[in-house]
Design an enzyme around this catalytic site. Structure first.
Site, PDB file in Angstrom:
ATOM      1  N   ASP A   2       0.751  -1.145  -0.089  1.00 21.84           N
ATOM      2  CA  ASP A   2      -0.100   0.007   0.091  1.00 21.84           C
ATOM      3  C   ASP A   2       0.834   1.196  -0.112  1.00 21.84           C
ATOM      4  O   ASP A   2       2.095   1.078   0.048  1.00 21.84           O
ATOM      5  CB  ASP A   2      -0.916   0.133   1.246  1.00 21.84           C
TER       6      ASP A   2
ATOM      7  N   ASP B 256      -8.100  -7.178   0.487  1.00 24.25           N
ATOM      8  CA  ASP B 256      -7.195  -7.761   1.438  1.00 24.25           C
ATOM      9  C   ASP B 256      -7.914  -7.139   2.637  1.00 24.25           C
ATOM     10  O   ASP B 256      -8.788  -6.417   2.844  1.00 24.25           O
ATOM     11  CB  ASP B 256      -5.954  -7.062   1.240  1.00 24.25           C
TER      12      ASP B 256
ATOM     13  N   CYS C 228     -13.352 -28.375   7.173  1.00 22.66           N
ATOM     14  CA  CYS C 228     -12.020 -27.897   6.859  1.00 22.66           C
ATOM     15  C   CYS C 228     -10.854 -28.907   6.537  1.00 22.66           C
ATOM     16  O   CYS C 228     -10.812 -29.681   7.685  1.00 22.66           O
ATOM     17  CB  CYS C 228     -11.591 -26.735   7.926  1.00 22.66           C
TER      18      CYS C 228
ATOM     19  N   CYS D   3      -7.803 -27.888   6.550  1.00 27.60           N
ATOM     20  CA  CYS D   3      -6.500 -27.249   7.037  1.00 27.60           C
ATOM     21  C   CYS D   3      -5.762 -28.295   8.002  1.00 27.60           C
ATOM     22  O   CYS D   3      -6.269 -29.168   8.680  1.00 27.60           O
ATOM     23  CB  CYS D   3      -6.428 -25.713   7.399  1.00 27.60           C
TER      24      CYS D   3
ATOM     25  N   CYS E  59      -7.407 -28.182  11.549  1.00 28.01           N
ATOM     26  CA  CYS E  59      -8.542 -28.873  11.622  1.00 28.01           C
ATOM     27  C   CYS E  59      -8.428 -30.357  11.520  1.00 28.01           C
ATOM     28  O   CYS E  59      -9.010 -31.341  12.033  1.00 28.01           O
ATOM     29  CB  CYS E  59      -9.828 -28.285  10.547  1.00 28.01           C
TER      30      CYS E  59
ATOM     31  N   HIS F  16      -5.904 -21.304  10.599  1.00 27.55           N
ATOM     32  CA  HIS F  16      -7.220 -21.712  10.379  1.00 27.55           C
ATOM     33  C   HIS F  16      -7.978 -20.709   9.606  1.00 27.55           C
ATOM     34  O   HIS F  16      -8.453 -21.052   8.424  1.00 27.55           O
ATOM     35  CB  HIS F  16      -7.736 -22.404  11.738  1.00 27.55           C
TER      36      HIS F  16
END
Lengths: 442, 442
Positions: free
Chosen positions: A118, A351, A389, A391, A394, A420
């Protein structure tokens, strides 16, 4: 993507005796292709110097060259395609000059995919209540040590060129909320003048990006005039040979990591639409910014305290005035529901600090709703955080364990919670892309 | 390893209609084989209910069921074979009963390899200046909230059985340093009496370990009277079926992780040698502890402020009085140089907070010496932390980046620094084992 090649500037023997040619190759910045449209939603492919990004894309925030607590290899595993760095924070620490000498952000943080920085304008706005804004720029005090600093369109560009992200942002003024119409107009007009100054400085200095200063082995040089892209696997140049302090310049870089395709191409500068909560000012801001001309356009100045319905209205009306063939970036939003909504309105890039910041405070996003993991009700819950999930959190850990880590103020709580939440956001956007591809509503 | 099998106690149909038999199998605790000796150093194999551990071994400290900042899958990648949990901390948070109900520490933290818990005595000694010691036990106040608690040999055993580590420790008194001979004798004698009480309680209650309460599918039951070990891949029992709160007992456990071989065998209780800095008292402590009889012996009460040369002398003289065929555990040491030295003196197991705690303070161990990463001299150092290290940190990140993360107080600094330091310690011990195997001096 058309590419212009400068003639090699000098030839040096490399360590293995083969000639190695050092060149500077200013190339086009990015390309953007829309591959499918469903309603207003667009499935696209954004090609930057370091990466090919599938859009709509969510960009995790890596404030000071780190997504808090998460090693870069784990971000790769999660499928992060592009991360955001904050120029304000990086300018203060470690400083632009250090990053530039280390070859730019990609090398400095060992991140082979895309980066967006930015302009610093938003942090100056949100972290500095003593800032002083003039036509020239903004004087502000560091939130770290109170020291005085000055950002203008020109030195925001200089900082962002030194940091060397793939995509950089014009220096804008983020209008406060609420603001009256006169104030919104004045602020929007200044942002437009600053956008023009940003572009002028960028065009004059874009060849100074640090990755354009690095050697490319001659065997991988393109034939002049031909189309050319260096891929990650093709590029095998030395990583640490040309910087570092005296006596260390010959030292090999850390490990086997190789930068991506950053030795090719220049950065892309995006313009930012402001105009507060006024649709007509937003339209005018869009027109004036488009007139200056950028390869991508962002909608700034939202999520500053206004009601969510108003955010949505401004996003929707502003999008109507943005060119269809350029990437559209909505800055600083939002919840999982909102990023789906905005993607469906035609936003290509987003974002937000929400997934990472909320994770560190124990607020977790799941397919079954939000979970505040600190609650005692999870103390003996052997189930996974989110049964839907995939991931690594999880797949391995229970709610009871995550609750214990959080309640005990363990570092690992912040690491696992962040993994997560990022996984949830990135998966959400992956599903949005998939449903655009299939022509379904998401 | 000889194993006694109780006849199945009852038969239940499992969810897929196949009969599933629930049994309690009290087995032998551990076995220890010495495979090679070089000088006084021993290369061994320690088999616990959950793991096969190559010794000499270094055990990372995972105070409250987490090695600070490091996911368990990364500990596996680093080659950690056994980690240490602190009974004092776990007793206070999350509490023994919660861990017990969740199936013990292995399941609670999703760690399939071995765990050792200490007795709580050392933390009561080091964290509680208001403790009151009587023959019965120690009254102390929680360092978290000041609440009053009481540890005795019996309830330390109850806590450690409930936590369910592979190896647990007798409740001892860690003698302060300096102390006069009378005080050292009295303290050593109390430790000997407490060791006897620890063993009595343990023998009566060892079948209560939580992993002995879990179902084993009938297809995997051993034939009575035969030798039997369930391996990690063989065991596929449900992870979360038997605990959790009402309404959640049928819920599937988190992900695909399966516990190790913990449903087989009992814990092993080790005795602890005390006696302060007096060789004769150490000898007497060893004799009295051996007379009680344990499957392994620890040397406690060192690294409490005494000079390092004195530590070494006490270790060396105490080792002479320990049985050669049992594992020897030196508690709470030391630097990389020291763990090599002690392994060469014949120590089989060591633990220390140094690699993890120092990492969080920016002190890093490398093959070229110690590095304080906060120093400005590393700000532009593009080289790896340790050019001879294969860990994921040294393979990917530069000293400049690690220095920036530390200086910016980023979470990732603690994560990456800890990964490297643990890697360095575990590699150091791996090299010690290798050199014993080859008959070289290390």
């Amino acid at each position: 993507m058309k590419v212009k090649i400068r003639t090699p500037s000098r030839t040096n023997p490399s360590q293995d005796g083969q000639p190695s040619t050092f060149v500077t190759i200013p190339l086009v910045s990015i390309s953007f292709q829309i591959e499918k449209i469903r309603g207003r939603a667009r499935l696209g492919r954004l090609i930057t110097p370091y990466a090919e990004i599938e859009t709509p894309v969510f960009m995790p925030v890596g404030t000071v060259a780190s997504v808090k607590g998460i090693p870069q290899e784990m971000l790769e595993e999660l499928g992060a395609q592009v991360i955001l760095g904050n120029t304000y924070h990086l300018y203060l620490r470690p400083g632009v000059e250090i990053v530039r000498r280390m070859g730019g952000l990609h090398r400095f943080m060992s991140w082979p995919r895309a980066i967006l920085t930015d302009s610093g304008g938003f942090q100056v706005f949100s972290l500095n209540h003593l800032r002083k804004v003039t036509e020239d720029g903004v004087t502000f005090r560091s939130h770290l040590d109170g020291s005085a600093h000055f950002f203008s369109p020109e030195n925001s560009m200089a900082a962002q060129i030194g940091l060397g992200a793939d995509i950089i942002m014009a220096f804008d003024e983020c209008t406060e909320y609420p603001a009256d119409r006169e104030r919104m107009r004045a602020s929007m007009e200044m942002t437009a003048r600053w956008a023009a100054r940003s572009k002028i400085y960028f065009e004059e200095h874009k060849s100074e990006v640090p990755w354009n200063q690095l050697p490319i082995p001659s065997s991988q040089l393109p034939v002049a005039g031909s189309e050319y892209r260096v891929t990650t696997t093709e590029y095998q140049g030395s990583r640490a040979g040309t910087f570092g302090r005296s006596g260390e310049t010959e030292r090999a870089g850390a490990g086997n990591w190789q930068p991506g395709t950053g030795n090719c191409g220049t950065q892309a500068l995006f313009g930012i639409i402001q105009g507060g909560m006024d649709r007509k000012l937003r339209k005018e801001s869009a027109e004036r910014t488009i007139e200056i001309g950028f390869p991508g356009y962002a909608i700034g100045g939202l999520s500053v305290g206004e009601p969510r319905q108003l955010t949505r209205e401004i996003v929707e009306s502003t999008l109507e005035h943005l060119p269809a063939d350029k990437p559209r970036y909505l800055m600083g939003v939002g919840t999982p529901e909102e990023i789906v909504e905005y993607a469906n309105l035609g936003v290509d890039m987003m974002d937000c600090v929400l997934p990472t910041r909320a994770a560190r405070h124990g607020l977790l996003f799941t397919s079954e709703g939000r979970i505040s993991i600190k609650q005692a009700r999870y103390a003996q819950d052997a189930g996974p955080l989110d049964p839907n999930c995939q991931c690594r959190v999880c797949q391995r850990y229970s709610r009871a364990y995550l609750r214990h880590l959080y309640a005990s103020n363990e570092l690992l709580a912040q690491v696992l919670n962040t993994i997560h939440n990022l996984s949830f956001y990135l998966d959400t956007m992956r599903r949005v892309r998939h449903s655009i591809q299939l022509g379904e509503s998401s």
